[in-house]
Design a protein around this motif. Structure first.
Motif, mmCIF file in Angstrom:
data_model
loop_
_atom_site.group_PDB
_atom_site.id
_atom_site.type_symbol
_atom_site.label_atom_id
_atom_site.label_comp_id
_atom_site.label_asym_id
_atom_site.label_seq_id
_atom_site.Cartn_x
_atom_site.Cartn_y
_atom_site.Cartn_z
ATOM 1 N N THR A 236 0.847 -1.184 0.000
ATOM 2 C CA THR A 236 0.000 0.000 0.000
ATOM 3 C C THR A 236 0.890 1.243 0.000
ATOM 4 O O THR A 236 2.087 1.165 0.274
ATOM 5 C CB THR A 236 -0.936 0.043 1.222
ATOM 6 O OG1 THR A 236 -0.149 0.076 2.417
ATOM 7 C CG2 THR A 236 -1.854 -1.174 1.259
ATOM 8 N N VAL A 237 0.285 2.391 -0.297
ATOM 9 C CA VAL A 237 1.068 3.618 -0.340
ATOM 10 C C VAL A 237 1.431 4.035 1.081
ATOM 11 O O VAL A 237 0.577 4.088 1.970
ATOM 12 C CB VAL A 237 0.298 4.746 -1.047
ATOM 13 C CG1 VAL A 237 1.143 6.023 -1.088
ATOM 14 C CG2 VAL A 237 -0.084 4.329 -2.464
ATOM 15 N N GLY A 238 2.704 4.287 1.290
ATOM 16 C CA GLY A 238 3.198 4.753 2.576
ATOM 17 C C GLY A 238 4.219 5.841 2.354
ATOM 18 O O GLY A 238 4.222 6.504 1.318
ATOM 19 N N LEU A 239 5.101 6.008 3.313
ATOM 20 C CA LEU A 239 6.138 7.030 3.220
ATOM 21 C C LEU A 239 7.494 6.411 3.507
ATOM 22 O O LEU A 239 7.632 5.610 4.443
ATOM 23 C CB LEU A 239 5.872 8.167 4.204
ATOM 24 C CG LEU A 239 4.653 9.051 3.904
ATOM 25 C CD1 LEU A 239 4.388 10.004 5.062
ATOM 26 C CD2 LEU A 239 4.852 9.839 2.605
ATOM 27 N N ALA A 240 8.481 6.788 2.714
ATOM 28 C CA ALA A 240 9.851 6.355 2.917
ATOM 29 C C ALA A 240 10.672 7.517 3.455
ATOM 30 O O ALA A 240 10.496 8.656 3.022
ATOM 31 C CB ALA A 240 10.452 5.850 1.611
ATOM 32 N N ILE A 241 11.547 7.230 4.394
ATOM 33 C CA ILE A 241 12.425 8.244 4.974
ATOM 34 C C ILE A 241 13.788 8.081 4.313
ATOM 35 O O ILE A 241 14.472 7.068 4.519
ATOM 36 C CB ILE A 241 12.523 8.078 6.498
ATOM 37 C CG1 ILE A 241 11.114 8.072 7.118
ATOM 38 C CG2 ILE A 241 13.373 9.176 7.115
ATOM 39 C CD1 ILE A 241 11.078 7.645 8.569
ATOM 40 N N VAL A 242 14.168 9.063 3.483
ATOM 41 C CA VAL A 242 15.340 8.895 2.624
ATOM 42 C C VAL A 242 16.276 10.111 2.672
ATOM 43 O O VAL A 242 16.480 10.789 1.673
ATOM 44 C CB VAL A 242 14.912 8.615 1.167
ATOM 45 C CG1 VAL A 242 14.404 7.203 1.008
ATOM 46 C CG2 VAL A 242 13.823 9.602 0.716
#
Length: 282
Positions: A236-242
């Motif tokens: 599912t759509v989430g958030l990546a910390i990059v």
């Protein structure tokens, strides 16, 4: 605490306890019985040493449900599933909330195929985020054995549940609204996309519950939000910390239509390797 005070505290917990019991048993009538038994236990107990009443009540209800499931299995009874709204009082807000929280008929059939201990472990951990240590105490097993039970139940549920359509575009709109509000320090914007009972958790640990509490917690990371971007997390759509283009963490989301109902902080390297940065392009 006197009986009147206990009754008030219990009524505050009743909707959640009914939701736990219903997911465990698939029957509103049996769920009510389990919750009522919990009240009888509470009213006759010495609660002076109970630091976490909600957790204590959840444990009592879970044990009542486990006992009912084992009795049902021993007698080879058909589950008393009453998923449909037949006989449902549309004017009862508590009943409406419980119905909204009910699992679908297909999933309930799958849950009915699980052994009682598997069902309890799966429902408490994967649905209500109860830590494995607490579930292990209820089952009389080790945390490691309880993890295995949950994992086995999860595989059976995943294998028996028809694949559902995932609205990636809709999820992305919600996540982008969440991220925009986070970057601008906009609490109202966060509240617009968070479910009122949203849960923020880090693995088994619940960090905050409720839209305002979760929103306020999220805003403490507003300055770091410039390093965050949408990605595909656990399908599912989430958030990546990059930061600097290097993936160091992720946020996984569970959605209910256009609201976020669970946010999970993910730092496990194995799970991070599954994060797809290319699937949701900036």
């Amino acid at each position: 605490m006197d009986q009147a005070g206990l009754a008030v505290r219990f009524e505050e917990q009743r909707p959640r306890l009914r939701a736990v019991a219903y997911r465990m048993l698939g029957s509103h009538a049996e769920a009510d019985d389990a919750v009522q038994n919990a009240w009888l236990r509470l009213s006759g107990a010495d609660t002076a040493e109970v630091a976490n009443l909600a957790g204590w009540l959840t444990t009592v209800v879970a044990r009542e449900c486990l006992k009912m499931l084992r009795t049902r299995r021993n007698r080879r009874e058909e589950p008393l599933a009453d998923i449909t709204a037949a006989g449902h009082d549309a004017g009862d807000p508590e009943a409406e909330a419980l119905l909204a929280d009910a699992v679908g008929p297909a999933l309930m059939v799958v849950l009915d195929s699980l052994a009682p201990a598997e069902r309890l472990a799966f429902v408490l951990h994967d649905v209500f985020a109860v830590p494995f240590g607490e579930i292990a105490a209820i089952l009389g097993r080790s945390p490691a054995a309880t993890r295995q039970l949950t994992s086995r139940a999860r595989r059976r549920v995943a294998g028996a549940t028809p694949p559902r359509h995932v609205d990636i575009a809709g999820q992305r709109r919600v996540v982008e609204a969440f991220l925009a509000a986070l970057r601008h320090g906009d609490l109202d914007g966060l509240l617009a996309v968070l479910d009122p009972d949203v849960l923020l958790r880090d693995g088994d640990t619940g960090l905050a519950r409720g839209a305002r509490a979760v929103g306020a917690h999220a805003l403490t990371f507003s300055r770091a939000a410039r390093f965050v971007r949408p990605a595909l997390v656990d399908g599912t759509v989430g958030l990546a910390i990059v930061p600097g283009g290097r993936l160091i963490g992720a946020l996984g989301f569970t959605f209910d239509h256009d609201r976020i109902v669970v946010i999970e902080l993910i730092g496990d390297p194995g799970r991070l390797r599954q994060v797809d940065l290319a699937a949701v392009r900036p």
